[in-house]
Design a protein around this motif. Structure first.
Motif, short mmCIF file in Angstrom:
data_model
loop_
_atom_site.label_atom_id
_atom_site.label_comp_id
_atom_site.label_asym_id
_atom_site.label_seq_id
_atom_site.Cartn_x
_atom_site.Cartn_y
_atom_site.Cartn_z
N ALA A 266 0.69 -1.37 0.16
CA ALA A 266 0.10 0.13 -0.33
C ALA A 266 1.07 1.06 0.55
O ALA A 266 -0.20 2.47 -0.22
N TYR B 112 -0.56 0.87 -11.21
CA TYR B 112 -0.22 0.39 -9.89
C TYR B 112 0.56 -0.69 -10.61
O TYR B 112 2.04 -1.45 -10.51
N ARG C 169 -2.41 5.71 3.90
CA ARG C 169 -1.63 4.18 3.01
C ARG C 169 -2.19 3.11 4.04
O ARG C 169 -2.22 1.93 4.47
N PHE D 136 -5.87 0.05 -3.98
CA PHE D 136 -5.22 -0.46 -5.37
C PHE D 136 -4.28 -2.05 -5.48
O PHE D 136 -4.30 -3.17 -4.93
N GLN E 272 -4.87 5.62 -6.20
CA GLN E 272 -4.34 4.27 -6.27
C GLN E 272 -4.82 4.08 -4.75
O GLN E 272 -4.84 2.58 -4.69
N LYS E 273 -5.31 4.48 -3.80
CA LYS E 273 -4.92 3.80 -2.11
C LYS E 273 -6.03 2.22 -2.38
O LYS E 273 -7.73 2.70 -2.84
N GLY F 57 -7.29 0.59 1.96
CA GLY F 57 -7.48 1.65 1.05
C GLY F 57 -8.71 2.56 1.80
O GLY F 57 -9.93 2.64 2.57
N GLU G 213 1.40 2.63 -3.27
CA GLU G 213 0.19 4.11 -4.03
C GLU G 213 -0.20 5.42 -4.23
O GLU G 213 0.15 6.22 -3.58
#
Length: 946
Positions: free
Chosen positions: A82, A229, A209, A92, A89-90, A213, A85
């Motif tokens: 994480a 990602y 993070r 992903f 993109q939190k 997410g 990210e």
């Protein structure tokens, strides 16, 4: 899939090893042994490992290991989690982990799970993954008795590494599953953790993070961002492949090279940055309250720079630290056993939390209203250790315990599970943990532990607790009349402890034997053999039975259990609260002249565990030991029968421990819900009433102790089962001395039918509690049945088929929940009855929809709308599980205990192979029709308060 750190409470990894071996810890530092390991020598890599790097940067670890036989543990380790990210993109990293089970080039859609279940691999057990702040790890256990299956395992690793399809429909469905995973974990503790992390990692990207997410980001995530990602971070130079198991290492190396070397090394890759957590000059505080919190707890952390062991001297220092934490934890545990202790539980430890930060931590759970006292108490103990150090007697015990752990690991090195070895190599790749092998580690431990001095251990405390990099985390119920500590109040405690006069720790050691005088040995009056299962049955002169199964599954392990009919079913309802705690009270009191603290000191350096218990219909004991400590095992068994200790301090402590747990339990929606389920399920029968605060006033020490003594006064109806690395001749004199001499009154007794039954008819209840937008759905179907070993097996198989179908329908197809728990239970006493329980969390608005789908699926199975492949999968899983079970001491122990308790023939264990062979779609449908009556059930649903 396991998702590390997404919303767990704050913990640390303690690097501690268990207790055992009596050994002389004299100073050998002056001995010049040419075989000694020089302390300036670099820590080697275990020669059993093939470790290397491919031309594209991918690392590999390969190790031949035959435990379990015909199995291989395969891992794909991605040095990306994480923390990498971007803001868009939190979540992903975790979402991508999920997507790798829902569509890859060679396994489109859900065919990966389908393919593996067809060969007996269980999703969630043998096939899994986890995501954390810093990494993502994919887990697979495959059979090695078939070369194509082993090669398929390598092919799956390749697909995980570079062949994700990003099927649009699967991506959207899996977003829903991830959001439901988030929902299922929401609670007061999760909400407080959300606040703590901002302080714990203040000034760092880690603070923003959380692995799970941001659900809003996940819902709206464009597929292009998810792919970005993936392409930036799923690349060979950030990956390792781990293979440990029953295969030829050279062949595995060839397959890995052929498979992974073609993966291209990216040009101009994005830097894999290590994100720092900045120092804090002044203490940081996170003081959180929540209306649904149940306990008062505090964690005091001190951030430290990670240290990688490079030399033998570095490793030696971890041994010194281990001794320090072991001794300080023993002192904290000793305090917790005192009735006037302000806390229920306290501990300390050091470990890594994220890649760039280690922590030393003190953790405490306080008794109601005593959090500040508890903080003062743990700080005082840490300060006492810093100022005065420890006693020689404490150090000797800790050394014995530490050396025993190493000896046990060394002795069982060939029986260590491949899964554990693979985890060690993962840590080496990600964090640089040394991997010299237990042979080297045990040799160094033997060489260095005896010569470690008190001054060295005392020096550990210097620099551990500083004002700089200190973080204090507090969790409290938001409750009227309960004051919330302030920063100033906590600061004052630190100042008070620093300025206070603290006396050194003292102790008085007991030297008496565990058993002052033994009676003359009894006799084995009858022997019976069951050669087909390798079991011997002895009947003793006092009427007790002893069942023994020697095995070679472990090199130095004896597992034991004992059982007798009766249990708390024999307690009057008005005494039930006290009777239920009888065994727990005795266990916390000790035996003979030894209270539990003195007993633990007495047993330091011995690998022995014995725990008495009292259940509904039976009482007994469970435990284990090494062969060298088997005499002590028998002494402990004898003592819990003949000389249980009644300790008023232990009783008061136990009551206060229950009070702390129940103090604010009514504010926790899931606690209220679970208690409601229990009450509704058993039609509010008074003997299944959950414990409440009011019950604590009814607890009576004399009733508890008397009930325990009565349950263990008649040894003649006990069956003792021993499984492990022993011979019959080794066991015979101990059985005659310690078991054949146990008391008997020739009393005929059994359990009593309490009259407790499941509620009848269609029962549906709704509970409205909690602020999270989350529902929990519980449903139970129950039916009478006529027991047979075959019927029990086929009911379990039917349950497994149903569980797999509900996973596909409710999780995969509907994205309705993170998982559906399906549990089956077979009851033979007091009445023959079977039940199947269904349990899942979901969005409140979807409860009816998903319940209808659950019932519809059950009806389809009953109507025969079942693919035979679903049954074949369950059969293959049963075959693979049985292969493992038959080589596990614990499996044989539990099977033999149940066989003798219910009066069955030990050879019925062999019949399971026939049941597996005969399993068919027709049998599963028949059992579903018989036992899944959806016209009558018990269903209880939790809805949010608003």
């Amino acid at each position: 899939m396991r998702n590390k750190m997404k919303h767990k409470h704050i913990v640390w990894i303690l690097i501690l090893v268990t207790a055992g071996l009596l050994i002389s810890c004299t100073d050998k530092s002056a001995v010049k042994d040419p075989e000694q390991i020089p302390l300036d020598a670099p820590i080697p890599i275990d020669p059993k490992i093939l470790k290397g790097t491919l031309d594209n940067g991918m690392t590999y670890y390969i190790r031949e290991h035959k435990k379990p036989e015909n199995r291989a543990e395969l891992r794909l380790v991605v040095n990306a989690g994480a923390i990498l990210e971007d803001d868009t993109q939190k979540g992903f990293a975790h979402l991508l982990e999920h997507l790798h089970f829902n569509g890859m080039a060679d396994y489109p859609h859900n065919s990966l799970i389908d393919t593996l279940e067809r060969i007996g691999i269980r999703f969630g057990h043998d096939l899994n993954a986890y995501t954390s702040f810093d990494e993502t790890v994919y887990i697979l256990e495959v059979p090695t008795d078939s070369l194509p299956l082993l090669k398929m395992g390598v092919n799956i690793l390749e697909n995980w590494a570079c062949k994700l399809l990003f099927d649009s429909l699967e991506v959207e469905k899996e977003k829903g599953v991830v959001i439901e995973e988030f929902r299922s974990g929401r609670s007061a503790r999760a909400r407080m953790f959300d606040e703590h992390i901002k302080v714990l990692f203040k000034g760092s990207k880690y603070a923003d993070r959380l692995t799970i997410g941001d659900t809003l980001v996940i819902r709206k995530a464009p597929h292009s961002e998810i792919k970005r990602y993936y392409h930036e971070w799923y690349r060979p130079d950030l990956m390792a492949v781990v293979a440990v198991g029953d295969f030829k290492a050279d062949s595995m190396l060839t397959w890995l090279r052929d498979t992974f070397e073609p993966l291209p090394r990216p040009e101009n890759p994005r830097e894999r940055e290590l994100f720092q957590v900045p120092d804090n000059k002044e203490p940081l505080y996170s003081i959180c309250t929540d209306k649904e919190a149940t306990v008062e707890r505090a964690s005091i952390y001190y951030k430290k720079k990670p240290i990688v062991n490079e030399t033998a001297a570095d490793y030696r220092q971890t041994l010194v630290e281990n001794l320090y934490f072991r001794m300080l934890n023993a002192r904290l545990a000793e305090i917790s056993r005192k009735p006037d202790a302000p806390f229920v539980r306290a501990s300390c430890g050091k470990g890594n939390y994220v890649r760039t930060v280690d922590v030393f931590g003190l953790n405490v759970i306080a008794k109601p209203g005593r959090l500040l006292e508890s903080i003062e108490a743990i700080l005082t103990e840490a300060e006492r250790a810093r100022r005065h150090g420890f006693l020689e007697s404490e150090l000797e015990r800790a050394k014995k315990q530490l050396l025993t752990g190493y000896k046990r690991s060394y002795t069982e090195r060939e029986n260590r599970e491949s899964e554990s070895i693979a985890s060690e190599y993962i840590r080496n790749f990600l964090r640089g943990e040394s991997i010299p092998g237990i042979e080297w580690e045990y040799k160094l431990a033997q060489q260095e532990i005896p010569g470690i001095h008190l001054e060295e251990v005392m020096a550990v405390s210097e620099g551990l607790m500083t004002e700089e990099n200190r973080i204090i985390l507090v969790e409290m119920p938001e409750k009227e009349g309960l004051p919330v500590p302030t920063k100033d109040e906590i600061n004052t405690i630190f100042e008070k402890v620093a300025a206070s006069q603290i006396e050194p720790y003292t102790e008085t050691a007991l030297t008496e034997p565990l058993i002052a005088k033994l009676p003359e040995p009894g006799e084995i009056v009858r022997e019976k053999e069951y050669p087909s299962v390798g079991v011997t049955e002895w009947t003793l002169s006092n009427g007790a039975k002893v069942v023994l199964k020697p095995t070679d599954f472990k090199a130095d392990e004896i597992e034991f259990t004992a059982v007798s009919p009766g249990g708390w079913s024999l307690a009057p309802t008005e005494d039930l609260v006290s009777a239920k705690i009888g065994a727990q009270l005795i266990q916390q009191s000790g035996v003979g002249a030894y209270n539990v603290t003195d007993l633990q000191k007495k047993l330091a350096g011995k690998n022995v565990r014995v725990n008495p218990y009292i259940a509904i219909l039976s009482e007994g004991m469970r435990g284990n030991s090494t062969v060298s400590d088997s005499k002590t095992l028998f002494e402990m068994i004898y003592s819990y029968f003949v000389q249980p200790r009644a300790d008023s301090s232990a009783f008061n402590t136990l009551v206060e421990q229950y009070r702390a747990r129940l103090y604010n339990a009514a504010a926790d929606p899931e606690s209220v819900y679970n208690d409601s389920v229990m009450a509704i399920m058993y039609d509010h029968h008074p003997r299944r009433k959950p414990m409440s605060l009011e019950d604590l006033d009814k607890m009576d020490m004399k009733i508890a102790v008397d009930f325990y003594k009565d349950r263990f006064a008649e040894a003649g109806d006990f069956t003792f089962v021993f499984v492990g690395s022993f011979t019959l001749e080794e066991m015979r004199p101990m059985v005659e001395q310690y078991l054949a001499t146990l008391p008997t009154m020739n009393r005929e007794e059994s359990w009593r039918d309490e009259g407790v039954r499941f509620a009848k008819g269609l029962v549906e209840k709704e509970i409205y509690r909690g602020e999270e937008y989350k529902s929990i759905n519980f449903m139970l179907l129950h039916s009478p049945f006529e027991y047979s070993p075959a019927e029990e097996f086929y009911i379990t198989a039917m349950k497994d088929v149903v569980k797999a179908r509900l996973r596909e329908v409710i999780r995969e197809e509907s994205s309705g929940t993170y998982g559906v728990s399906v549990r089956g239970n077979i009851s033979r006493f007091p009445v023959e009855e079977t039940s199947v329980q269904f349990y899942f969390a979901c969005e409140p608005a979807r409860v009816k929809e998903l319940t209808d789908k659950l019932i519809d699926e059950l009806e389809r199975i009953k109507a025969g709308e079942l693919d035979p492949v679903a049954v074949e999968k369950v059969r293959e899983i049963a075959i693979r599980q049985r292969e493992n079970n038959l080589k596990q001491n614990r499996y044989w122990l539990n099977e033999l205990k149940n066989i003798y308790f219910y009066g069955d023939d030990p050879e019925i264990i062999l019949a399971v192979d026939d049941y597996i062979k005969n399993l068919s779609k027709e049998i599963v449908v028949e059992k579903a029709q018989k036992y899944l009556d959806t016209d009558e059930y018990i269903r209880v649903v939790l809805y949010p308060q608003k």
